[in-house]
Enzyme design. Structure first.
Site, mmCIF file in Angstrom:
data_model
loop_
_atom_site.group_PDB
_atom_site.id
_atom_site.type_symbol
_atom_site.label_atom_id
_atom_site.label_comp_id
_atom_site.label_asym_id
_atom_site.label_seq_id
_atom_site.Cartn_x
_atom_site.Cartn_y
_atom_site.Cartn_z
ATOM 1 C CB ALA A 1 -0.944 -0.007 1.206
ATOM 2 C CB CYS B 1 4.943 3.359 -11.576
ATOM 3 S SG CYS B 1 6.138 3.299 -10.230
#
Length: 405
Positions: free
Chosen positions: A235, A356
């Site tokens: 997270a 990413c």
């Protein structure tokens, strides 16, 4: 390198830029932290001064190799860094004042040297040799356009907190604070004219979060519903956890986990501001934490650690801190997470693996390897977002289903 902020120069501001650059490159600090600290210690600077400092530092870090090659050497002394700034300022379209720090710089020669160097992609895009070689090997014909896109300044995108307001209402509220936006196809707001977003009443009331358009695609990809048991197992600061909780309409249970407990503390603050109460945080202190959750989750998000190559326009200093060795280490970490964490998922549940990064070795190849060794999973869909596709960050996401039997 296009035209930048070339207003009149002030010695104290240039000195601040020089000092920041020395800290970043000689003491190995991250650019965003250095800039943040510098702005905090000079509260009397106006918005124009603050913008000049942040933009100058980021752009010199972004174009570091091109600039020092034009200069003729990597900067070592403070005098070298002043000349580096001078080269940057000239190439950005500015005219240097008659200061002794710039006395050895010849504007005509500098621009001529730049023109010659632009033929070499590694210099033109200001990247290390190893990165150019790896990018070309992994992305082939897409690499030149990808790295050029990653050298453009990042845009600021907001995600509306749909629990509290709508995008139209938020846009109207922000416009009253002098912040202009344009609505994107997913309901996000692209900031076209900004001031300090975090000082607005809208931010303090939890009406939005700053989150790139590409990053906003991940939570909906997991197909959560209200009342579900959802785990966000990597997270971090919780941007995607908050988005998931919003999509769940604040109903059910969302367990946000991370190996770095301090990151989860930031999530708690953000959740309170957003009016979200279904998020529970839990540090991953050992393998038993994962084992205890076996078969509990309807949905599982694995937004794994990665090279971050898809977001280097936001973190240009990463180009100078990354290495092939680091990428190999992070690939092993990704594979380990993929091998161990999916046990938390129920039969019939969905898992999303996201990074990413734009490197296939961190993305589809990791999924292919996982599927070969875990036949209980099947790939439903995967998506690669290159930075040139829509002008936002590079991302990858794959949705897998755990078979019922």
């Amino acid at each position: 390198m296009g035209k930048k902020n070339t207003n009149r120069l002030y010695p104290n501001l240039v000195q601040a830029v020089v000092s920041a650059l020395q800290t970043i490159f000689t003491e190995d600090y991250y650019a965003d932290k250095v800039i943040q600290r510098l702005l905090k210690s000079n509260p009397k600077w106006g918005s124009r001064d603050r913008a000049f400092l942040a933009e100058s530092v980021y752009e010199i870090v972004r174009w570091y190799r091109l600039l020092y090659t034009v200069l003729g050497q990597e900067p070592k002394t403070e005098e070298d860094w002043w000349e580096m700034f001078g080269v940057y300022y000239l190439l950005a379209g500015g005219a240097l004042p008659d200061w002794k720090e710039f006395s050895r710089l010849d504007a005509e020669q500098i621009k001529k040297r730049q023109t010659e160097l632009l033929k070499d992609r590694k210099i033109r895009e200001s990247i290390p040799d190893w990165l150019d070689e790896r990018g070309a090997a992994e992305l082939g014909e897409h690499w030149p356009e990808s790295i050029a896109a990653l050298n453009r300044m990042a845009q600021v995108v907001l995600r509306t907190n749909q629990l509290k307001t709508t995008s139209a209402e938020l846009a109207e509220l922000l416009s009253k604070d002098g912040i202009e936006t344009r609505t994107l196809e997913n309901g996000g707001l692209l900031v076209t004219k900004r001031r300090n977003l975090f000082a607005t009443k809208a931010f303090k009331q939890g009406l939005f979060e700053v989150q790139d358009f590409s990053s906003q695609q991940v939570a909906p990809f997991l197909q959560v519903e209200p009342g579900m048991q959802v785990v966000d197992a990597c997270a971090g600061g919780g941007g995607k956890s908050l988005h998931l909780a919003t999509l769940m309409e604040n109903k059910g249970r969302l367990l946000a986990m991370d190996t770095a407990a301090w990151k989860l503390n930031e999530l708690k603050k953000r959740a309170r501001r957003n009016g979200i109460h279904i998020v529970e945080t839990r540090p991953i202190t050992n393998s038993k934490v994962i084992k205890r959750l076996e078969g509990k989750a309807d949905r599982l998000l694995l937004d794994v650690p990665c090279s971050g190559l898809g977001v280097i326009r936001r973190n240009p200093d990463a180009k100078w801190k990354l290495s092939n060795d680091f990428i190999e280490r992070v690939r092993k970490e990704q594979a380990d997470i993929l091998d161990r964490y999916p046990r938390m998922l129920k039969p019939g549940g969905l898992l999303v693996y996201a990074t990413c990064s734009i490197l296939p070795s961190e993305n589809r190849k990791q999924i292919d390897r996982f599927l070969e060794t875990h036949p209980e999973f099947e790939l439903e869909e995967d998506r690669t977002i290159l930075p040139q596709d829509e002008g936002f960050d590079g991302f990858y996401m794959a949705r897998l289903k755990k078979r019922e039997n």
